[in-house]
Each structure stands twice: as structure tokens, then as C-alpha cells.
Design a protein around this motif. Sequence first.
Motif, mmCIF file in Angstrom:
data_model
loop_
_atom_site.group_PDB
_atom_site.id
_atom_site.type_symbol
_atom_site.label_atom_id
_atom_site.label_comp_id
_atom_site.label_asym_id
_atom_site.label_seq_id
_atom_site.Cartn_x
_atom_site.Cartn_y
_atom_site.Cartn_z
ATOM 1 N N LYS A 248 0.635 -1.117 0.325
ATOM 2 C CA LYS A 248 0.028 -0.111 -0.316
ATOM 3 C C LYS A 248 1.262 1.820 -0.520
ATOM 4 O O LYS A 248 0.388 2.621 -1.126
ATOM 5 C CB LYS A 248 -0.831 0.130 0.997
ATOM 6 N N GLY A 249 2.094 1.531 0.782
ATOM 7 C CA GLY A 249 2.865 2.514 0.677
ATOM 8 C C GLY A 249 3.209 2.964 -0.334
ATOM 9 O O GLY A 249 3.530 4.100 -0.907
ATOM 10 N N VAL A 250 3.662 1.985 -1.579
ATOM 11 C CA VAL A 250 4.405 2.540 -1.953
ATOM 12 C C VAL A 250 2.756 3.180 -3.932
ATOM 13 O O VAL A 250 3.581 4.034 -4.304
ATOM 14 C CB VAL A 250 5.134 0.616 -3.021
ATOM 15 N N VAL A 251 2.010 1.658 -2.959
ATOM 16 C CA VAL A 251 1.009 2.304 -4.173
ATOM 17 C C VAL A 251 0.795 3.302 -4.769
ATOM 18 O O VAL A 251 0.376 4.190 -5.108
ATOM 19 C CB VAL A 251 -0.482 1.515 -4.309
ATOM 20 N N ASN A 252 0.160 3.806 -2.867
ATOM 21 C CA ASN A 252 -0.333 5.338 -1.829
ATOM 22 C C ASN A 252 0.425 6.437 -2.444
ATOM 23 O O ASN A 252 0.164 7.628 -2.991
ATOM 24 C CB ASN A 252 -0.176 5.151 -1.212
ATOM 25 N N ALA A 253 1.906 6.303 -2.142
ATOM 26 C CA ALA A 253 3.322 7.315 -2.821
ATOM 27 C C ALA A 253 2.749 7.823 -4.825
ATOM 28 O O ALA A 253 2.565 8.884 -4.912
ATOM 29 C CB ALA A 253 4.349 7.094 -2.370
ATOM 30 N N GLU A 254 3.038 6.445 -5.152
ATOM 31 C CA GLU A 254 2.728 6.683 -6.733
ATOM 32 C C GLU A 254 1.855 7.265 -7.004
ATOM 33 O O GLU A 254 1.860 8.053 -7.838
ATOM 34 C CB GLU A 254 3.390 5.586 -7.266
ATOM 35 N N MET A 255 0.602 6.725 -6.710
ATOM 36 C CA MET A 255 -1.065 7.163 -7.066
ATOM 37 C C MET A 255 -1.221 8.995 -7.147
ATOM 38 O O MET A 255 -1.182 9.400 -7.567
ATOM 39 C CB MET A 255 -1.967 6.596 -6.225
ATOM 40 N N SER A 256 -0.154 9.370 -5.455
ATOM 41 C CA SER A 256 -1.119 10.833 -4.899
ATOM 42 C C SER A 256 0.143 11.489 -5.849
ATOM 43 O O SER A 256 -0.458 12.398 -6.115
ATOM 44 C CB SER A 256 -0.122 10.560 -3.405
ATOM 45 N N ALA A 257 1.006 11.055 -6.293
ATOM 46 C CA ALA A 257 1.610 11.568 -6.778
ATOM 47 C C ALA A 257 1.043 12.629 -7.871
ATOM 48 O O ALA A 257 1.386 13.044 -8.575
ATOM 49 C CB ALA A 257 3.585 10.677 -7.490
ATOM 50 N N VAL A 258 0.945 11.030 -8.826
ATOM 51 C CA VAL A 258 0.065 11.407 -10.373
ATOM 52 C C VAL A 258 -1.005 12.504 -9.628
ATOM 53 O O VAL A 258 -1.050 13.049 -11.040
ATOM 54 C CB VAL A 258 -0.364 9.977 -11.051
ATOM 55 N N PHE A 259 -2.091 12.128 -8.972
ATOM 56 C CA PHE A 259 -3.254 13.200 -8.704
ATOM 57 C C PHE A 259 -2.347 14.589 -8.644
ATOM 58 O O PHE A 259 -2.658 15.960 -9.210
ATOM 59 C CB PHE A 259 -3.638 13.113 -7.315
ATOM 60 N N PHE A 260 -1.559 14.509 -7.376
ATOM 61 C CA PHE A 260 -0.756 15.929 -7.118
ATOM 62 C C PHE A 260 -0.032 16.642 -8.753
ATOM 63 O O PHE A 260 -0.163 18.215 -8.618
ATOM 64 C CB PHE A 260 -0.262 15.974 -5.896
ATOM 65 N N THR A 261 0.723 15.564 -8.774
ATOM 66 C CA THR A 261 0.786 16.627 -10.728
ATOM 67 C C THR A 261 0.061 16.700 -11.418
ATOM 68 O O THR A 261 0.220 17.975 -11.573
ATOM 69 C CB THR A 261 1.971 15.176 -11.378
ATOM 70 N N LEU A 262 -1.181 16.338 -11.591
ATOM 71 C CA LEU A 262 -2.609 16.461 -12.050
ATOM 72 C C LEU A 262 -2.731 18.129 -11.886
ATOM 73 O O LEU A 262 -3.071 18.609 -12.806
ATOM 74 C CB LEU A 262 -3.370 15.358 -12.025
ATOM 75 N N LEU A 263 -3.336 17.693 -10.432
ATOM 76 C CA LEU A 263 -3.917 19.593 -10.232
ATOM 77 C C LEU A 263 -2.761 20.072 -9.857
ATOM 78 O O LEU A 263 -3.445 21.391 -10.563
ATOM 79 C CB LEU A 263 -3.848 18.652 -8.782
ATOM 80 N N ARG A 264 -1.372 19.975 -9.848
ATOM 81 C CA ARG A 264 -0.919 21.230 -9.537
ATOM 82 C C ARG A 264 -0.793 22.134 -11.012
ATOM 83 O O ARG A 264 -1.148 23.682 -11.588
ATOM 84 C CB ARG A 264 1.284 20.981 -10.215
ATOM 85 N N ASP A 265 -1.117 20.578 -12.901
ATOM 86 C CA ASP A 265 -0.912 21.443 -13.917
ATOM 87 C C ASP A 265 -2.484 22.243 -13.860
ATOM 88 O O ASP A 265 -2.939 22.976 -14.805
ATOM 89 C CB ASP A 265 -0.544 20.902 -14.774
ATOM 90 N N ALA A 266 -3.300 21.839 -13.027
ATOM 91 C CA ALA A 266 -4.419 22.711 -13.009
ATOM 92 C C ALA A 266 -5.037 23.452 -12.242
ATOM 93 O O ALA A 266 -6.040 24.142 -12.437
ATOM 94 C CB ALA A 266 -6.025 21.076 -13.185
ATOM 95 N N GLY A 267 -4.058 24.045 -11.580
ATOM 96 C CA GLY A 267 -3.614 25.611 -10.663
ATOM 97 C C GLY A 267 -4.282 25.113 -9.428
ATOM 98 O O GLY A 267 -5.153 25.544 -8.988
ATOM 99 N N VAL A 268 -4.598 23.593 -8.975
ATOM 100 C CA VAL A 268 -4.783 23.699 -7.765
ATOM 101 C C VAL A 268 -2.993 23.224 -6.409
ATOM 102 O O VAL A 268 -2.468 22.107 -6.951
ATOM 103 C CB VAL A 268 -5.598 22.225 -7.603
ATOM 104 N N PRO A 269 -2.722 24.628 -6.268
ATOM 105 C CA PRO A 269 -0.940 24.085 -5.612
ATOM 106 C C PRO A 269 -1.454 23.626 -4.318
ATOM 107 O O PRO A 269 -2.269 22.577 -3.958
ATOM 108 C CB PRO A 269 -1.056 25.809 -5.316
#
Length: 237
Positions: free
Chosen positions: A49-70
Motif C-alpha cells: 500500500k505504501g508504494v502504491v499510495n505514494a505513486e498514486m498521490s504523485a500522479v494526482f498532485f501533478t495533475l492538480l498542480r497543472d490544473a491550478g490547484v497548488p
Amino acid sequence: MTEIWKVNRLYEGKAKVVFATEDQDLLLIHYKDSATAFDGKKKGVIEGKGVVNAEMSAVFFTLLRDAGVPNHFERLLNPGEMLVKRVKIVTFEVVVRNVVAGSLSNRLGLPEGTRLDSPVLEFYHKSDELGDPMINEYHIRALGLATMVELEEIARLAMKTNEVMRGFLNPRGIDLVDFKLEFGRYRGDIILGDEISPDTCRFWDTNSGERLDKDRFRRDLGGVEEAYREVLRRVAS
Ligand code: TMP
């Protein structure tokens, strides 16, 4: 890229360990495989879970940053470890709901799966002892947990996060039922923190309605690890 070293352990929670680093502005989060539910009363391990959650969070956070959610995400380090900005945490949780499930179903006696006409925003006081009671904007202001301006920004960013994530997940066959966010203050701004994963979101398969999230663990449905990996497979492609 320069190495970042952990200097000392600041905090260990139910699902993560937070370390200070050589850089005062950055923290290292280590995501654990351990899982709890019902305010820590149920305990277990979700393998990988730890590895999956870190990788998935990275995908969402990158997507959100690019969409204007700091947000606090800087970069992934080792598997299951993420470098983030050091924020001053806002001490309440923010939940957004598109479909009735979980505690909303229990509170209002509505069947799980009932679609809401518009997204619902809720706030919860972080306290395991009290069972994370729901609070509203008036409590937040009266207790000095956030200013009016901060609260408006938190609401705007939470709703924007919902729009961006739904738009991303729909074509990947995932219905975003609800999710929990945490915010922090960084250099005078409100930014998104914590994680975005099957621990903190309800993800339902669009076609089958199958639950692809932590409810599999909470409700002993089996196939927990497989569900986490399946969501990562879909969001990483
Ligand atoms: P709830 O229906 O139990 O209130 O949960 C709403 C959403 O918040 C769901 O996606 C799971 C997430 N959540 C957390 O991330 N942490 C928690 O402690 C709880 C209770 C819910």
C-alpha cells in the motif's frame, strides 16, 4: 538531482511517518503498509500500500498542480517515499461527496449509490478520541481554525479538485464517489497537502460498481491489494 537526507523523525501516524530533511522547507513522507479504520479500532496491513499510495498521490498532485490547484508535492524519492513542502497544517479535514456512501448514508438514512444533484462539502474536526466529529463554517470561524478568506479558498480548491479528478477518472472507468482532503498554509497561501489515494477516496468501477478502495478493508470484502493496484494501473496510464 541532489540527495536529500532524512535528519529526524517528526511524527508517526497511522499510515505514514514524517521526517525532517536537511532542507528546512522540505519534509519527507514515508507511506506505510499499515491500515486502520474506525478511528484506529480496526488494524491491519495492506501489502504494498505504501508504494502504491505514494505513486498514486504523485500522479494526482501533478495533475492538480497543472490544473491550478497548488499542493505540497515536490517529487518521489525511494519507493513509498515522497518529498513535500513543509506546511503549517490546517487542523480540520475536508470531505467532498458526489454520491451518497459511508457516513452520509448512515447519517441521512439514504441508500449508498444515491447520486447527489451537486457536490457536498463537509468539514471534520481531527480527533480519534471524539470520532472526528463533523463541524461547519461557523465552528471553524468561532474556534479560529481558519479565516473567512482561507475558508473560501479551501472550498474553492476542494471543488476544483473534485472537477479535475472526476474529469481524469471518468475516461479511466472510475467513478469518484467521495474523498477527504487536508490543507496547509505555505508562504501565505493555502495549498493541498496529505495524500490522494484509495485510503482517502471512494473509487467505484463505473461499469460494475465494484469498490476499488479502502472500503474493501473496512468491510472485509477481500481483494484489497488487487483493488489498490488496479486503480494505480488505470491512473498511471
Ligand atoms: P465517510 O463516508 O466515512 O465520512 O468518508 C468520506 C470520505 O473520506 C471517504 O472517501 C473516505 C475518506 N476518509 C478518510 O480519508 N479518512 C477518514 O478518517 C474517514 C472517516 C474517511
